[in-house]
Design a protein around this motif. Structure first.
Motif, PDB file in Angstrom:
ATOM      1  N   SER A   1       9.351  36.908  37.034  1.00 30.08           N
ATOM      2  CA  SER A   1       8.608  36.099  36.065  1.00 30.08           C
ATOM      3  C   SER A   1       7.400  35.416  36.695  1.00 30.08           C
ATOM      4  O   SER A   1       6.485  34.999  35.987  1.00 30.08           O
ATOM      5  CB  SER A   1       9.526  35.033  35.452  1.00 30.08           C
ATOM      6  OG  SER A   1       9.825  34.000  36.386  1.00 30.08           O
ATOM      7  N   ARG A   2       7.374  35.307  38.016  1.00 29.47           N
ATOM      8  CA  ARG A   2       6.243  34.655  38.689  1.00 29.47           C
ATOM      9  C   ARG A   2       5.013  35.544  38.723  1.00 29.47           C
ATOM     10  O   ARG A   2       3.893  35.049  38.880  1.00 29.47           O
ATOM     11  CB  ARG A   2       6.652  34.261  40.107  1.00 29.47           C
ATOM     12  CG  ARG A   2       7.859  33.325  40.147  1.00 29.47           C
ATOM     13  CD  ARG A   2       8.258  32.982  41.562  1.00 29.47           C
ATOM     14  NE  ARG A   2       7.261  32.164  42.223  1.00 29.47           N
ATOM     15  CZ  ARG A   2       7.321  31.789  43.495  1.00 29.47           C
ATOM     16  NH1 ARG A   2       8.336  32.178  44.237  1.00 29.47           N
ATOM     17  NH2 ARG A   2       6.372  31.039  44.025  1.00 29.47           N
ATOM     18  N   ARG A   3       5.206  36.875  38.576  1.00 27.38           N
ATOM     19  CA  ARG A   3       4.071  37.790  38.706  1.00 27.38           C
ATOM     20  C   ARG A   3       3.922  38.742  37.514  1.00 27.38           C
ATOM     21  O   ARG A   3       2.848  39.311  37.313  1.00 27.38           O
ATOM     22  CB  ARG A   3       4.205  38.631  39.983  1.00 27.38           C
ATOM     23  CG  ARG A   3       4.123  37.803  41.258  1.00 27.38           C
ATOM     24  CD  ARG A   3       4.151  38.687  42.488  1.00 27.38           C
ATOM     25  NE  ARG A   3       3.997  37.907  43.705  1.00 27.38           N
ATOM     26  CZ  ARG A   3       2.851  37.534  44.232  1.00 27.38           C
ATOM     27  NH1 ARG A   3       1.735  37.869  43.638  1.00 27.38           N
ATOM     28  NH2 ARG A   3       2.822  36.832  45.344  1.00 27.38           N
ATOM     29  N   LEU A   4       4.981  38.961  36.752  1.00 24.25           N
ATOM     30  CA  LEU A   4       4.955  39.948  35.681  1.00 24.25           C
ATOM     31  C   LEU A   4       5.100  39.283  34.321  1.00 24.25           C
ATOM     32  O   LEU A   4       5.682  38.202  34.208  1.00 24.25           O
ATOM     33  CB  LEU A   4       6.092  40.965  35.864  1.00 24.25           C
ATOM     34  CG  LEU A   4       6.096  41.785  37.162  1.00 24.25           C
ATOM     35  CD1 LEU A   4       7.335  42.660  37.211  1.00 24.25           C
ATOM     36  CD2 LEU A   4       4.827  42.627  37.275  1.00 24.25           C
ATOM     37  N   ALA A   5       4.614  39.937  33.283  1.00 26.60           N
ATOM     38  CA  ALA A   5       4.888  39.520  31.923  1.00 26.60           C
ATOM     39  C   ALA A   5       6.336  39.864  31.581  1.00 26.60           C
ATOM     40  O   ALA A   5       7.034  40.540  32.353  1.00 26.60           O
ATOM     41  CB  ALA A   5       3.923  40.218  30.967  1.00 26.60           C
TER      42      ALA A   5
ATOM     43  N   ARG B   1      21.424  29.936  44.718  1.00 23.41           N
ATOM     44  CA  ARG B   1      20.594  29.613  45.881  1.00 23.41           C
ATOM     45  C   ARG B   1      19.389  30.545  45.996  1.00 23.41           C
ATOM     46  O   ARG B   1      18.388  30.192  46.622  1.00 23.41           O
ATOM     47  CB  ARG B   1      21.430  29.681  47.156  1.00 23.41           C
ATOM     48  CG  ARG B   1      22.470  28.570  47.273  1.00 23.41           C
ATOM     49  CD  ARG B   1      23.048  28.507  48.675  1.00 23.41           C
ATOM     50  NE  ARG B   1      23.815  29.696  48.986  1.00 23.41           N
ATOM     51  CZ  ARG B   1      25.124  29.835  48.751  1.00 23.41           C
ATOM     52  NH1 ARG B   1      25.797  28.855  48.150  1.00 23.41           N
ATOM     53  NH2 ARG B   1      25.749  30.944  49.077  1.00 23.41           N
ATOM     54  N   ALA B   2      19.502  31.739  45.406  1.00 27.81           N
ATOM     55  CA  ALA B   2      18.431  32.731  45.541  1.00 27.81           C
ATOM     56  C   ALA B   2      17.330  32.583  44.500  1.00 27.81           C
ATOM     57  O   ALA B   2      16.303  33.261  44.593  1.00 27.81           O
ATOM     58  CB  ALA B   2      19.014  34.139  45.461  1.00 27.81           C
ATOM     59  N   LEU B   3      17.513  31.707  43.510  1.00 25.29           N
ATOM     60  CA  LEU B   3      16.464  31.498  42.514  1.00 25.29           C
ATOM     61  C   LEU B   3      15.216  30.912  43.163  1.00 25.29           C
ATOM     62  O   LEU B   3      15.314  30.158  44.135  1.00 25.29           O
ATOM     63  CB  LEU B   3      16.952  30.556  41.413  1.00 25.29           C
ATOM     64  CG  LEU B   3      17.934  31.106  40.384  1.00 25.29           C
ATOM     65  CD1 LEU B   3      18.371  29.981  39.454  1.00 25.29           C
ATOM     66  CD2 LEU B   3      17.324  32.246  39.592  1.00 25.29           C
ATOM     67  N   PRO B   4      14.047  31.229  42.626  1.00 30.54           N
ATOM     68  CA  PRO B   4      12.824  30.619  43.175  1.00 30.54           C
ATOM     69  C   PRO B   4      12.793  29.126  42.888  1.00 30.54           C
ATOM     70  O   PRO B   4      13.378  28.671  41.888  1.00 30.54           O
ATOM     71  CB  PRO B   4      11.701  31.341  42.421  1.00 30.54           C
ATOM     72  CG  PRO B   4      12.332  31.848  41.180  1.00 30.54           C
ATOM     73  CD  PRO B   4      13.753  32.160  41.527  1.00 30.54           C
ATOM     74  N   PRO B   5      12.146  28.345  43.743  1.00 29.75           N
ATOM     75  CA  PRO B   5      12.031  26.909  43.467  1.00 29.75           C
ATOM     76  C   PRO B   5      11.222  26.675  42.217  1.00 29.75           C
ATOM     77  O   PRO B   5      10.206  27.327  41.987  1.00 29.75           O
ATOM     78  CB  PRO B   5      11.326  26.361  44.713  1.00 29.75           C
ATOM     79  CG  PRO B   5      10.619  27.545  45.305  1.00 29.75           C
ATOM     80  CD  PRO B   5      11.471  28.737  44.989  1.00 29.75           C
ATOM     81  N   GLN B   6      11.657  25.726  41.397  1.00 32.27           N
ATOM     82  CA  GLN B   6      10.986  25.491  40.122  1.00 32.27           C
ATOM     83  C   GLN B   6       9.547  25.041  40.311  1.00 32.27           C
ATOM     84  O   GLN B   6       8.663  25.444  39.562  1.00 32.27           O
ATOM     85  CB  GLN B   6      11.754  24.431  39.326  1.00 32.27           C
ATOM     86  CG  GLN B   6      13.126  24.905  38.886  1.00 32.27           C
ATOM     87  CD  GLN B   6      13.869  23.868  38.074  1.00 32.27           C
ATOM     88  OE1 GLN B   6      13.279  22.936  37.563  1.00 32.27           O
ATOM     89  NE2 GLN B   6      15.172  24.020  37.986  1.00 32.27           N
ATOM     90  N   ALA B   7       9.290  24.234  41.315  1.00 26.85           N
ATOM     91  CA  ALA B   7       7.940  23.694  41.512  1.00 26.85           C
ATOM     92  C   ALA B   7       6.940  24.777  41.889  1.00 26.85           C
ATOM     93  O   ALA B   7       5.749  24.608  41.724  1.00 26.85           O
ATOM     94  CB  ALA B   7       7.951  22.621  42.593  1.00 26.85           C
ATOM     95  N   ALA B   8       7.438  25.919  42.392  1.00 20.91           N
ATOM     96  CA  ALA B   8       6.526  26.973  42.827  1.00 20.91           C
ATOM     97  C   ALA B   8       6.141  27.919  41.703  1.00 20.91           C
ATOM     98  O   ALA B   8       5.368  28.833  41.909  1.00 20.91           O
ATOM     99  CB  ALA B   8       7.180  27.788  43.952  1.00 20.91           C
ATOM    100  N   SER B   9       6.669  27.701  40.489  1.00 18.49           N
ATOM    101  CA  SER B   9       6.392  28.597  39.385  1.00 18.49           C
ATOM    102  C   SER B   9       4.958  28.432  38.909  1.00 18.49           C
ATOM    103  O   SER B   9       4.343  27.396  39.066  1.00 18.49           O
ATOM    104  CB  SER B   9       7.353  28.326  38.228  1.00 18.49           C
ATOM    105  OG  SER B   9       8.686  28.499  38.654  1.00 18.49           O
ATOM    106  N   VAL B  10       4.446  29.508  38.318  1.00 22.26           N
ATOM    107  CA  VAL B  10       3.066  29.481  37.829  1.00 22.26           C
ATOM    108  C   VAL B  10       3.038  30.025  36.408  1.00 22.26           C
ATOM    109  O   VAL B  10       3.979  30.604  35.916  1.00 22.26           O
ATOM    110  CB  VAL B  10       2.151  30.340  38.735  1.00 22.26           C
ATOM    111  CG1 VAL B  10       2.071  29.753  40.127  1.00 22.26           C
ATOM    112  CG2 VAL B  10       2.629  31.788  38.780  1.00 22.26           C
ATOM    113  N   GLY B  11       1.907  29.814  35.763  1.00 20.63           N
ATOM    114  CA  GLY B  11       1.696  30.427  34.457  1.00 20.63           C
ATOM    115  C   GLY B  11       2.329  29.679  33.311  1.00 20.63           C
ATOM    116  O   GLY B  11       2.763  30.296  32.356  1.00 20.63           O
TER     117      GLY B  11
END
Length: 281
Positions: A80-84, A126-136
């Motif tokens: 979700s950080r890079r793709l639609a 634990r493997a989920l991306p950090p919420q603060a690093a999300s974009v878009g």
């Protein structure tokens, strides 16, 4: 009767949880869609059509299916950080289906399945991306008219397909496919399209938290349905799961309220100190 269960029960539960999630937010949505609203009807219909021994074996295998569901959540969150949403869904479904085929070759007792499912959920959290690093992040838009009918249709299709083919699939594959992330996929895709990656990660974090209750449900059905019968085993498993999920939601809400209260207090103290310094100057 079983045809009505296939067509109506799971879709109605998915629509109800979706409406409740809209009312109370993304993380609540994530927890609600991990109630056994799809896998529960599939396992119930399997017991009614093929007997409790088949249903118990399918429920034990569904514990391994929960590991692949956790994998779906992690893959979708990172994509979700890079793709639609279309690309994220395609990659996450591919990973989930490949994992389903692999774990369906393994048969484990319900107790080991329980441990593997809980370990997989913990690792995925634990493997989920950090919420603060999300974009878009995007502003919310109105839900399209076809959202709820689409969720209901997708759910009914999965339930009818898996239960109709269950004799050919066998209890292992039937159980592994029972938790396939239909409801989770729809929710995650719409959240990504409407709100962006940050809210998607929050939703999937709620999904993983809710999978603990889902795991308990499958385990209880696996160990009880062949001894107690369908009605007693499913009733107890559902009651324990719902009680656990409601308790978890209350705990999360209390923690959230406490954090907000602490932030207000800290902001008040900071403001008071700044005002005092200004007065001294």
């Amino acid at each position: 009767m079983t045809l009505l269960l296939k067509l109506l029960l799971a879709p109605a539960l998915v629509v109800g949880s979706s409406l409740a999630g809209r009312r109370w937010g993304a993380q609540v949505t994530g927890v609600l869609v991990t109630l056994p609203i799809v896998a529960g009807p599939i396992l119930l219909i399997s017991c009614l059509e093929h007997g409790t021994a088949f249903g118990a074996a399918a429920a034990a295998s569904s514990l391994l299916g929960l590991v692949t569901l956790a994998l779906f959540a992690v893959v979708f969150a990172w994509c979700s950080r890079r793709l639609a949403w279309v690309g994220a869904l395609a990659v996450a479904w591919s990973a989930c289906l490949a994992a389903d085929v692999l774990v369906a070759q393994v048969t484990v007792p319900a107790g080991w399945g329980l441990l593997l499912a809980l370990a997989g959920i913990a690792a995925a959290s634990r493997a989920l991306p950090p919420q603060a690093a999300s974009v878009g992040v995007r502003p919310a838009t109105a839900w399209p008219w076809w959202d709820l009918p689409g969720r209901a249709a997708a759910t009914a299709t999965l339930v009818v397909l898996v239960t109709t083919l269950s004799s050919a699939l066998g209890p292992a594959m039937t159980g592994v496919l029972a938790p396939f992330p239909i409801a989770t996929s729809v929710v995650a895709a719409f959240v990504l399209a409407r709100h962006g990656s940050a809210e998607t990660v929050r939703t999937l974090r709620g999904v993983l938290a809710g999978l603990v209750g889902f795991t308990v449900f499958c385990f209880l059905v696996a160990v009880l349905v062949d001894r107690w019968g369908v009605a007693a085993a499913f009733s107890l498993a559902l009651a324990v799961t719902v009680a656990g999920q409601l308790t978890w939601l209350r705990v999360r809400r209390a923690r959230s309220d406490q954090r907000r209260s602490q932030r207000r207090q800290e902001a008040g103290v900071t403001g008071a100190v700044g005002l005092s310094s200004a007065q001294r100057r």
